[in-house]
Write a protein that holds these residues in place. Structure first.
Motif, PDB file in Angstrom:
ATOM      1  N   ARG A   8       0.922  -1.226   0.104  1.00 20.32           N
ATOM      2  CA  ARG A   8       0.035  -0.099   0.015  1.00 20.32           C
ATOM      3  C   ARG A   8       1.010   1.325   0.114  1.00 20.32           C
ATOM      4  O   ARG A   8       0.634   2.301  -0.767  1.00 20.32           O
ATOM      5  N   ARG A   9       2.000   1.258   0.840  1.00 22.74           N
ATOM      6  CA  ARG A   9       2.907   2.252   0.754  1.00 22.74           C
ATOM      7  C   ARG A   9       3.513   2.680  -0.359  1.00 22.74           C
ATOM      8  O   ARG A   9       3.671   3.715  -0.893  1.00 22.74           O
ATOM      9  N   SER A  10       3.927   1.543  -1.053  1.00 23.37           N
ATOM     10  CA  SER A  10       4.626   1.773  -2.416  1.00 23.37           C
ATOM     11  C   SER A  10       3.712   2.044  -3.395  1.00 23.37           C
ATOM     12  O   SER A  10       4.222   3.101  -4.121  1.00 23.37           O
ATOM     13  N   ARG A  11       2.580   1.794  -3.472  1.00 26.43           N
ATOM     14  CA  ARG A  11       1.433   2.191  -4.380  1.00 26.43           C
ATOM     15  C   ARG A  11       1.342   3.783  -4.078  1.00 26.43           C
ATOM     16  O   ARG A  11       1.308   4.559  -5.247  1.00 26.43           O
ATOM     17  N   GLU A  12       1.072   4.119  -3.038  1.00 23.50           N
ATOM     18  CA  GLU A  12       1.057   5.664  -2.601  1.00 23.50           C
ATOM     19  C   GLU A  12       2.311   6.522  -3.373  1.00 23.50           C
ATOM     20  O   GLU A  12       2.238   7.438  -3.753  1.00 23.50           O
ATOM     21  N   GLU A  13       3.357   5.880  -2.749  1.00 21.66           N
ATOM     22  CA  GLU A  13       4.661   6.885  -3.206  1.00 21.66           C
ATOM     23  C   GLU A  13       4.984   6.741  -4.589  1.00 21.66           C
ATOM     24  O   GLU A  13       5.597   7.445  -5.129  1.00 21.66           O
ATOM     25  N   SER A  14       4.494   5.613  -5.295  1.00 19.94           N
ATOM     26  CA  SER A  14       4.979   5.432  -6.761  1.00 19.94           C
ATOM     27  C   SER A  14       3.780   5.857  -7.759  1.00 19.94           C
ATOM     28  O   SER A  14       3.952   5.799  -8.967  1.00 19.94           O
ATOM     29  N   GLY A  15       2.600   6.380  -7.206  1.00 22.28           N
ATOM     30  CA  GLY A  15       1.692   6.681  -7.946  1.00 22.28           C
ATOM     31  C   GLY A  15       0.721   5.831  -8.793  1.00 22.28           C
ATOM     32  O   GLY A  15       0.184   5.706  -9.801  1.00 22.28           O
ATOM     33  N   TYR A  16       0.523   4.294  -7.935  1.00 24.54           N
ATOM     34  CA  TYR A  16      -0.115   3.429  -8.809  1.00 24.54           C
ATOM     35  C   TYR A  16      -1.528   3.324  -7.951  1.00 24.54           C
ATOM     36  O   TYR A  16      -2.054   2.131  -8.220  1.00 24.54           O
ATOM     37  N   TRP A  33       5.867  -3.417  -9.477  1.00 25.50           N
ATOM     38  CA  TRP A  33       4.388  -3.472 -10.117  1.00 25.50           C
ATOM     39  C   TRP A  33       4.276  -4.264 -11.197  1.00 25.50           C
ATOM     40  O   TRP A  33       4.854  -3.913 -12.055  1.00 25.50           O
TER      41      TRP A  33
END
Length: 77
Positions: A8-16, A33
């Motif tokens: 979830r954090r990765s999605r938020e930080e990477s714009g996914y 991703w």
């Protein structure tokens, strides 16, 4: 942090966020991703994929050199 929290954090930080697909992790670290969960042989056994709905899959069988045999759902089907 759980794999879902890391994803979830990765999605938020990477714009996914809102783009679907899955975040793939290995040993707790984000690897990539991908837009569709596929090709278990491209990942070694023990990788975890997490989608935006909170479902997860783990690669099983196989080996590091040849990749995994399949993605196994971690949640009841």
């Amino acid at each position: 942090m759980t794999p879902l929290e890391v994803a979830r954090r990765s999605r938020e930080e990477s714009g996914y966020v809102g783009r679907g697909g899955v975040i793939v992790l290995f040993n707790g670290d984000v690897q990539s991703w991908v837009n569709v969960l596929r090709n278990p042989d491209h990942w070694q056994p023990g990788c975890i994929a997490a989608d935006e709905a909170g479902r997860t899959w783990t690669t099983i069988a196989g080996n590091q050199g040849d990749g995994a045999l399949m993605w196994l759902p971690n949640d009841p089907v």
